[in-house]
Motif scaffolding. Structure first.
Motif: not given
Length: 153
Positions: A105-113, A119-125, A140-146
């Motif tokens: 499962r891959i959770l990603s967040v991206a932005f341009v500044a 780009l933050l990628n979290i990969a979990h089995s 993992l979602e808390e990290i993603l949203h932060s």
């Protein structure tokens, strides 16, 4: 200590080197569980100049499917949210079946500044015999949203 640092501490600080990754950490004894950040210069002022969240997600999936090790890849969710200082932040969730680590499962967040792509990628089995549990997913979602601000330059 912020949530991101807390998570990295939970990973026991196993920092690994990987081409193109600004920083990458792996969970001890579970190399397929990773969190990484990539920062690259771009010509864009915002992610919206590149495309919609769905357009970017489709590009991500195409890139995953082109990898020799990928058997299948599928988008699960796409979102857009405001970040610190009015940043346009895109979030993605997708799953990948790979010959390198099986189902992930891959959770990603991206932005341009400041003309940099973050780009933050979290990969979990997420194998059928040991699926991603609710507690780990919530963390993992808390990290993603932060992940929504860039260091000041």
């Amino acid at each position: 200590m912020n949530r991101f640092s807390l998570f990295l501490g939970l990973l026991l600080g196993l920092r690994v080197e990987k081409a193109r990754a600004t920083v990458l950490f792996e969970e001890a004894n579970v190399g397929s569980n990773k969190v990484g950040v990539v920062v690259n210069p771009v010509r864009l002022n915002s992610l919206g100049e590149f495309g919609t969240p769905q357009f970017v997600a489709n590009k991500l999936i195409l890139a995953e499917k082109r990898k020799e090790s990928t058997k299948d890849a599928e988008v699960i969710g796409v979102a857009k949210r405001p970040g610190q200082g009015g940043l346009q932040v895109y979030e993605f969730e997708y799953k990948v079946d790979s010959t390198r680590g099986g189902m992930k499962r891959i959770l990603s967040v991206a932005f341009v500044a400041s003309k940099r792509l973050y780009l933050l990628n979290i990969a979990h089995s997420d194998k059928p015999e040991s699926p991603l549990d609710a507690h780990t997913r919530a963390m993992l979602e808390e990290i993603l949203h932060s992940f929504d601000s860039a260091p000041s330059t």
